[in-house]
Design an enzyme around this catalytic site. Structure first.
Site, mmCIF file in Angstrom:
data_model
loop_
_atom_site.group_PDB
_atom_site.id
_atom_site.type_symbol
_atom_site.label_atom_id
_atom_site.label_comp_id
_atom_site.label_asym_id
_atom_site.label_seq_id
_atom_site.Cartn_x
_atom_site.Cartn_y
_atom_site.Cartn_z
ATOM 1 N N HIS A 41 3.666 -7.391 -1.415
ATOM 2 C CA HIS A 41 5.040 -6.649 -2.200
ATOM 3 C C HIS A 41 6.364 -6.409 -1.600
ATOM 4 O O HIS A 41 6.841 -4.834 -2.024
ATOM 5 C CB HIS A 41 4.873 -5.767 -3.231
ATOM 6 C CG HIS A 41 3.458 -5.668 -4.304
ATOM 7 N ND1 HIS A 41 3.773 -6.039 -5.503
ATOM 8 C CD2 HIS A 41 2.244 -5.880 -4.282
ATOM 9 C CE1 HIS A 41 3.103 -6.916 -5.617
ATOM 10 N NE2 HIS A 41 1.763 -6.581 -5.549
ATOM 11 N N ASN A 55 1.917 -5.333 -12.622
ATOM 12 C CA ASN A 55 2.523 -6.441 -12.854
ATOM 13 C C ASN A 55 2.922 -7.277 -13.572
ATOM 14 O O ASN A 55 2.956 -6.871 -14.735
ATOM 15 C CB ASN A 55 1.524 -7.715 -11.427
ATOM 16 C CG ASN A 55 0.747 -7.275 -10.544
ATOM 17 O OD1 ASN A 55 1.573 -6.869 -9.598
ATOM 18 N ND2 ASN A 55 0.023 -7.503 -10.015
ATOM 19 N N HIS A 82 1.403 4.702 -6.537
ATOM 20 C CA HIS A 82 -0.159 5.314 -6.199
ATOM 21 C C HIS A 82 -0.675 5.204 -7.294
ATOM 22 O O HIS A 82 0.022 6.353 -8.152
ATOM 23 C CB HIS A 82 -0.315 6.411 -5.065
ATOM 24 C CG HIS A 82 -1.203 7.088 -5.037
ATOM 25 N ND1 HIS A 82 -2.898 6.102 -5.024
ATOM 26 C CD2 HIS A 82 -2.267 8.389 -4.751
ATOM 27 C CE1 HIS A 82 -3.542 6.856 -4.937
ATOM 28 N NE2 HIS A 82 -3.634 8.340 -4.587
HETATM 29 FE FE1 HDD Z 1 -1.069 -3.566 -4.742
HETATM 30 C C1 HDD Z 1 2.181 -2.172 -3.582
HETATM 31 C C2 HDD Z 1 0.201 -4.045 -7.987
HETATM 32 C C3 HDD Z 1 -4.159 -4.331 -6.348
HETATM 33 C C4 HDD Z 1 -3.195 -2.406 -2.130
HETATM 34 N N1 HDD Z 1 0.546 -3.073 -5.789
HETATM 35 C C5 HDD Z 1 1.189 -2.787 -4.736
HETATM 36 C C6 HDD Z 1 2.555 -3.267 -5.567
HETATM 37 C C7 HDD Z 1 2.293 -3.280 -6.520
HETATM 38 C C8 HDD Z 1 1.071 -3.463 -6.535
HETATM 39 C C9 HDD Z 1 3.219 -3.395 -8.217
HETATM 40 C C10 HDD Z 1 4.061 -2.494 -4.949
HETATM 41 C C11 HDD Z 1 5.031 -1.181 -5.423
HETATM 42 C C12 HDD Z 1 6.127 -1.222 -4.544
HETATM 43 O O1 HDD Z 1 6.588 -1.290 -5.551
HETATM 44 O O2 HDD Z 1 5.822 -0.065 -3.429
HETATM 45 N N2 HDD Z 1 -1.766 -4.113 -7.177
HETATM 46 C C13 HDD Z 1 -0.760 -4.201 -8.132
HETATM 47 C C14 HDD Z 1 -1.549 -4.446 -9.467
HETATM 48 C C15 HDD Z 1 -2.779 -5.055 -8.751
HETATM 49 C C16 HDD Z 1 -3.062 -5.031 -7.533
HETATM 50 C C17 HDD Z 1 -1.560 -4.991 -10.611
HETATM 51 C C18 HDD Z 1 -4.093 -5.208 -9.503
HETATM 52 C C19 HDD Z 1 -4.539 -4.969 -10.234
HETATM 53 N N3 HDD Z 1 -3.025 -3.208 -4.443
HETATM 54 C C20 HDD Z 1 -4.073 -4.373 -5.420
HETATM 55 C C21 HDD Z 1 -5.426 -4.241 -4.716
HETATM 56 C C22 HDD Z 1 -5.292 -2.986 -3.093
HETATM 57 C C23 HDD Z 1 -4.105 -2.658 -3.581
HETATM 58 C C24 HDD Z 1 -6.795 -4.755 -5.059
HETATM 59 C C25 HDD Z 1 -5.996 -2.641 -2.226
HETATM 60 C C26 HDD Z 1 -7.316 -3.266 -2.613
HETATM 61 N N4 HDD Z 1 -0.811 -2.872 -3.056
HETATM 62 C C27 HDD Z 1 -2.277 -2.538 -1.875
HETATM 63 C C28 HDD Z 1 -1.489 -1.583 -1.242
HETATM 64 C C29 HDD Z 1 0.418 -1.649 -1.300
HETATM 65 C C30 HDD Z 1 0.305 -2.104 -2.691
HETATM 66 C C31 HDD Z 1 -1.690 -2.206 0.150
HETATM 67 C C32 HDD Z 1 1.035 -2.074 -0.579
HETATM 68 C C33 HDD Z 1 2.645 -1.574 -0.370
HETATM 69 C C34 HDD Z 1 2.289 -0.471 -0.950
HETATM 70 O O3 HDD Z 1 1.051 -0.625 -1.454
HETATM 71 O O4 HDD Z 1 2.991 1.101 -1.061
HETATM 72 O O5 HDD Z 1 -1.911 -0.863 -0.942
#
Ligand code: HDD
Length: 706
Positions: free
Chosen positions: A74, A148, A339
């Site tokens: 993202h 999402n 978060h």
């Molecule tokens: Fe995630 C970012 C949505 C599964 C780990 N995620 C992130 C963002 C969105 C989502 C919208 C961007 C937030 C922003 O605008 O700053 N992610 C989802 C959805 C998931 C999902 C809807 C499943 C239902 N994500 C998911 C899993 C993991 C992560 C299973 C890790 C085990 N996601 C992250 C992250 C991020 C992230 C690495 C990257 C940047 C951040 O968090 O701030 O922690």
């Protein structure tokens, strides 16, 4: 600093003292006046630069440190502030969250939309999932709904997330391709991990190509819990439904936009907010009583499954309006930290293993991305609820905590901050974890109830209109056509055969793979109309962009009457001509040109209108750009209007199978091509209707060479 959320501007008031305007004299970071920032200090005009030039050193040092790591997923996003109102108090029976139960509250929000796979500078219109993350600054603390634009996910267990992301990101040896899933590693992962198949159906559908962030749904994906003040829990799925309906771009169009305007969705969000056409979404909830947990033929804890809306209706409960652009992209949109674990009293988690792993990842990632544990103090992240605790120190601590005692319990600070309640049990206003009974053996194993990977993929396929199915087949053919390893193509076709035999045959035919034999799991025949974009609202032209192609001698009355009607209906009308400036209309009036045609393209508009005027039509007919503009708009299914001589430009573009208005006819509308020769009062309304329909897929589009 405001500490309540009485109205949506509380967050803005909180941000005010942090806003720095550029007025006044230039200084260093130490506030020292600067009278020359173009020349470094040196010994003699042609001599060596002096180390003591503190302004030079400070300026370059700051510059050297201006980048932070982009989000690991993202990375590319755009954000906006707004506010949320719940409609009435009826949810009090389900949740103690006051922003969901008190209709007098206007809760400030910040929303960040994003793509997933591309890096920060990648194009907006790639085939990808879109993030829809909302931070509610509630009176009870921040609640982040990190969702999402698709209601399911690729994997069931968070432990697979690094594998999945490594597969979809550019390949490690050459970092190709950027922001694209059409490559071997992703599809290798898919064929070996069939739980991805349902999500891959969504990803290959038009949902992956939103026309605008204001025209896509949002989903919390997981099953969460609402918890009432009495401690009673209800399962919940969160949905955002856009007022403008859910509409998508054409795949060919998205690829062209990626070159013509890589900021297409980001710009649309910015421009529409500046113009006062605020994006709006309705929050809808699917509520399932705890006792019904096992009533479904799928597991509520499995994030690769939806609850069909025909089974559990999505109940509208409130409205989100985005009405303010950030002042500074980095400070706000880049530094905002979402978060999943930020919940308020009345909202709680479930044992969904994807959700549980996310609870770890988001806080962890912010520590590296934002450089330490004090990122909640950044203005965009700060709650409007008061923050008091014994967390201290660390990089970038910007609060000055007074008093001697940074521990609990204490007497030296009068016992402050005190616990909510008396410490002997749940207290009003404090978060109380839902007391779910848990009993089990430690085990690394997926539940049997998570094993059906095809039924809902079939449900999705069955629910699509014919044109949606055609787009899905074309997408699979494109993506798999880019996969070099033939056994991977075959593996995916094999999975598709379990989704639907016809789908598998159509995909196989396009990618040189043996047609599969019918599978032993025939299509169950069920569908869910709520899944099809063909059923999205199509009443409004708000924020739609209409290009008026004109040249010297144009009939300015045609422009004025259509432009008035379109603008009143909320559309944006731009006059395009060969050159910037003004053109002279047939009646001598001067018509302002919004943009030179060479600086834009049909893919940046929703509709095109050719006014009358013999000379104007003659010029446009001999201008390849104009003719291509019309043909391409037709190919992408867009509404096209033409008046009088303007119809000749359409004829020159060779739009196959189109019937135009004849002399003496009124307005004629043929699959989104709206024409009139003489006067006709219904021309503008019918053009508006054609634009509101979004796209006209039922044309003979493939024959158009654009
Ligand atoms: Fe995630 C970012 C949505 C599964 C780990 N995620 C992130 C963002 C969105 C989502 C919208 C961007 C937030 C922003 O605008 O700053 N992610 C989802 C959805 C998931 C999902 C809807 C499943 C239902 N994500 C998911 C899993 C993991 C992560 C299973 C890790 C085990 N996601 C992250 C992250 C991020 C992230 C690495 C990257 C940047 C951040 O968090 O701030 O922690």
């Amino acid at each position: 600093m405001a500490n309540s959320a009485e109205n949506g501007s509380d967050k803005q008031r909180q941000l005010d003292p942090h806003r720095v305007d550029p007025e006044g004299k230039l200084t260093t970071d130490q506030g020292i006046g600067v009278d020359d920032t173009d020349n470094s200090l040196r010994a003699g005009e042609r001599g060596p630069t002096l180390m003591e030039d503190f302004h030079l050193r400070e300026k370059i040092t700051h510059f050297d440190h201006e980048r932070i790591p982009e989000r690991v997923v993202h990375a590319r996003g755009a954000g906006a502030y707004g506010h949320f109102h719940v409609y009435d108090g009826s949810l009090a029976e389900y949740t103690a969250a006051d922003f969901l139960t008190d209709p007098s509250l206007s809760t400030p929000v910040f929303v960040r939309f994003s793509t997933v796979a591309g890096s920060r500078g990648s194009a907006d219109t790639v085939r990808d999932v879109r993030g829809f993350a909302t931070k509610f600054y509630t009176r009870q603390g921040n609640f982040d709904l990190v969702g999402n634009n698709m209601p399911v996910f690729f994997i069931q267990d968070a432990i697979k997330f690094p594998d999945f992301v490594h597969a979809v990101k550019p390949e490690p040896h050459n970092e190709i391709p950027q922001a694209a899933s059409a490559h071997d590693t992703l599809w290798d992962f898919v064929q070996l991990q069939p739980e991805t198949i349902h999500m891959m159906m969504w990803l290959m559908s038009d949902r992956a190509l939103p026309r605008s962030f204001a025209m896509m749904q949002g989903f919390g994906v997981h099953t969460f819990r609402l918890v009432s003040a009495e401690g009673r829990a209800t399962f919940v799925k969160f949905h955002w439904k856009p007022t403008l309906g859910t509409h998508s771009l054409d795949w060919d169009e998205t690829q062209k936009i990626a070159g013509k305007d890589p900021d297409f969705n980001r710009r649309d969000l910015w421009d529409t907010i500046e113009a006062g056409h605020y994006p709006e979404y309705e929050l809808c909830l699917q509520l399932v009583p705890e006792e019904d947990e096992h009533r479904f033929d799928f597991d509520l804890l499995d994030a690769t499954k939806i609850i069909p809306e025909e089974q559990v209706p999505a109940r509208p409960v409130g409205r989100l309006v985005l009405d303010r652009n950030p002042d500074n992209f980095f400070a706000e949109t880049e530094q905002v930290a979402f978060h999943l674990g930020n919940v308020v009293p009345g909202i709680d988690f479930t044992n969904d293993p994807l959700l549980q792993g996310r609870l770890f990842s988001y806080l962890d990632t912010q520590l590296i991305r934002l450089g330490g544990p004090n990122f909640p103090q950044l203005p965009v992240n700060r709650p409007v609820a008061p923050v008091r605790n014994h967390q201290r120190d660390g990089y970038h601590q910007s609060d000055i905590h007074t008093g001697r005692a940074a521990y609990h319990k204490n007497t030296l600070s009068g016992g402050c901050p005190a616990l909510a309640g008396d410490g002997a049990g749940p207290a009003p206003g404090a978060f109380t974890h839902y007391q779910e009974r848990v009993d089990g053996n430690k085990i690394r194993k997926r539940s049997e109830s998570f094993q059906d990977h095809y039924s809902q993929a079939t449900l999705f396929w069955n629910s699509m209109a014919d044109w949606e199915k055609a787009h899905i087949v074309a997408a699979f053919r494109f993506e798999l056509g880019k996969v070099e390893t033939v056994p991977i193509r075959e593996g995916v076709v094999d999975h598709l055969n379990h989704v639907d035999h016809d789908l598998a045959l159509r995909v196989a035919e396009g990618i040189g793979v043996e047609p599969p034999k019918p599978s032993n799991t025939p299509n169950h025949g069920r569908s869910s109309p709520a899944l099809s974009q063909a059923n999205a609202p199509r009443e409004s032209v708000r924020t739609r962009k209409v290009a008026v192609l004109a040249a010297e001698g144009v009939d300015s009355a045609d422009i004025a009457s259509a432009a008035d009607a379109l603008t009143n209906a909320g559309a944006v009308v731009e006059v395009l001509a060969a050159k910037d400036g003004t053109i002279q209309a047939g009646n001598g009036a001067s018509v302002e040109v919004t943009r030179a045609m060479s600086t834009v393209a049909s893919v940046l508009y929703d509709a095109v209108l050719i006014p009358g005027g013999a000379e104007s039509a003659r010029t446009l007919k001999s201008d390849g750009l104009a003719v291509h503009f019309v043909a391409e708009a037709f190919k992408h299914g867009k509404a096209i209007g033409a008046v009088g001589d303007g119809i000749e430009v359409l004829e020159r573009a060779g739009l196959p199978g189109v019937a135009y208005a004849g002399n003496g006819d009124g307005t004629r509308s043929d699959r989104g091509v709206v024409t009139r020769r003489g006067p006709a009062d219904d021309f503008a309304p019918r053009l508006i209707e054609a634009i509101a329909a979004h796209r006209h897929w039922d044309r003979d589009r493939d024959a158009v060479p654009a």
